[in-house]
Design an enzyme around this catalytic site. Structure first.
Site, PDB file in Angstrom:
ATOM      1  NE  ARG A 124     126.072 -51.061  22.105  1.00 42.41           N
ATOM      2  CZ  ARG A 124     126.517 -50.856  20.944  1.00 42.41           C
ATOM      3  NH1 ARG A 124     127.206 -52.083  20.480  1.00 42.41           N
ATOM      4  NH2 ARG A 124     127.667 -49.484  20.242  1.00 42.41           N
ATOM      5  CG  HIS A 141     131.584 -54.703  21.608  1.00 49.31           C
ATOM      6  ND1 HIS A 141     130.302 -54.281  23.043  1.00 49.31           N
ATOM      7  CD2 HIS A 141     131.548 -54.543  20.717  1.00 49.31           C
ATOM      8  CE1 HIS A 141     130.470 -53.618  22.121  1.00 49.31           C
ATOM      9  NE2 HIS A 141     130.597 -52.942  21.363  1.00 49.31           N
TER      10      HIS A 141
END
Ligand code: NDP
Ligand code: OXD
Length: 307
Positions: A222, A270
């Site tokens: 993350r 992502h």
């Protein structure tokens, strides 16, 4: 009883179609059309709207549509009695392994240089002498599959986990000392940790100072794992010498962010591994059935531990 899909930034129509194919009897709702919200027992969520859970008085469980539960775990509107699960199937893990092998091997084999050579019709054979050491921070579902993929290429694989447990054949490390050790051993240090209060900001100056000169950092965990300013500074000093970044504090990455143009940063948006609709539908139906039978959802997490 009903199943709600709440994925505001993802199209839920295909997912709903596959869930209906799996089990046409499921009473399926798609946010924001909740219908009678008191009938909703299970929610499938990805970046759900803040106040959603306050509207679901009979919710028994909520499942992340992906592997990470960080967008759910700290949500104070999810009562403690509501279990939190996740969908992390074999395809998601295999796709993560494919992304990591692709980025590591492309960099190790210096494929961009051959692309440039081709443009200039330049014949310059070159191959690396020995396989690189890969360090995996996190040896859970994603880490284990990736470890197997690197091991199949006969790369030495090291792992780092909270418990010190990891897959067979992987040299394991844990604790503060273990983190320094794995950073010092790895040519490619890959972050596959969940985002929790203990792992937030783990990719920072102190870790970088232990990394090998010219090594590569890959962050697919993350964005909040990484202290961005520390990385920019560390890249100047060459530890690490290169970074592959798939996740960011702010997504999409702002247009004027220095990572976009940095010569030693490779950015992907992502998508190292995206939940596939068919796999997600199969797992969601299984998880929903478990919850209706009074069992925890698939991939139930420990809310105190954060993953
Ligand atoms: P798991 O929960 O299966 O595994 C987590 C691993 O991290 C375990 O090995 C665990 O140790 C370790 N860990 C957790 N906290 C610590 C800590 N404080 N110190 C050391 N080790 C720790 O997660 P997954 O493998 O399924 O997924 C990992 C993350 O990958 C997700 O949370 C998500 O953020 C990210 N992801 C990103 C994707 C992308 O496209 N970029 C796609 C999919 C996932 P132990 O084994 O001892 O419990
Ligand atoms: C996930 C992700 O957690 O896509 O599954 O990042």
């Amino acid at each position: 009883m009903a199943l709600l899909i709440a994925t505001p930034d993802r199209d839920a129509v295909e997912l709903a179609r596959h869930i209906r194919d799996q089990d046409p009897s499921i009473d399926l709702r798609i946010w924001p059309a909740l219908g009678d919200a008191s009938e909703i027992a299970f929610a499938l969520a990805w970046k759900p709207p803040g106040k959603l859970f306050e509207q679901l008085p009979n919710l028994r469980a909520v499942s992340s549509l992906g592997a990470g539960v960080d967008a759910l775990i700290d949500n104070p509107a999810i009562p403690h009695g509501v279990a939190i699960g996740r969908l992390a199937g074999p395809r998601l893990a295999a796709n993560m392994a494919a992304y990591l092998v692709a980025t590591v091997v492309a960099h190790w084999k210096r494929l961009p240089r051959f692309f440039e050579d081709q443009q200039k019709r330049r014949w310059r054979p070159w191959a690396p002498e020995s396989p690189p050491a890969v360090g995996l921070l996190g040896t859970g579902k994603m880490g284990q599959r990736s470890a197997a993929a690197f091991a199949a290429l006969e790369f030495p694989v090291h792992g780092y986990s909270r418990s010190g447990r990891g897959p067979e054949g992987v040299v394991m490390h844990s604790g503060e000392q273990g983190l320094a050790e794995i950073a010092g051993i790895s040519d490619y240090l890959i972050n596959l940790l969940p985002l929790t209060n203990t792992t937030r900001g783990i990719l920072a100056r102190s870790l970088f100072s232990n990394m090998k000169q010219g090594s590569t950092l890959i962050n697919v965990g993350r964005g909040e794992h990484l202290v961005e300013e520390d990385l920019l500074e560390a890249l100047e000093a060459g530890r690490p010498g290169f970074a592959v970044l798939d996740v960011f504090r702010q997504e999409p990455l702002a247009e004027d962010h220095p990572f976009w143009k940095h010569p030693r940063v490779f950015v992907t948006p992502h998508c190292a591994s995206i939940t596939l609709t068919v796999e997600a539908a199969e797992l969601a139906v299984e998880s929903y059935r478990r919850v209706l039978a009074g069992k925890p959802p698939l991939g139930a997490v420990d809310r105190e531990r954060g993953y």
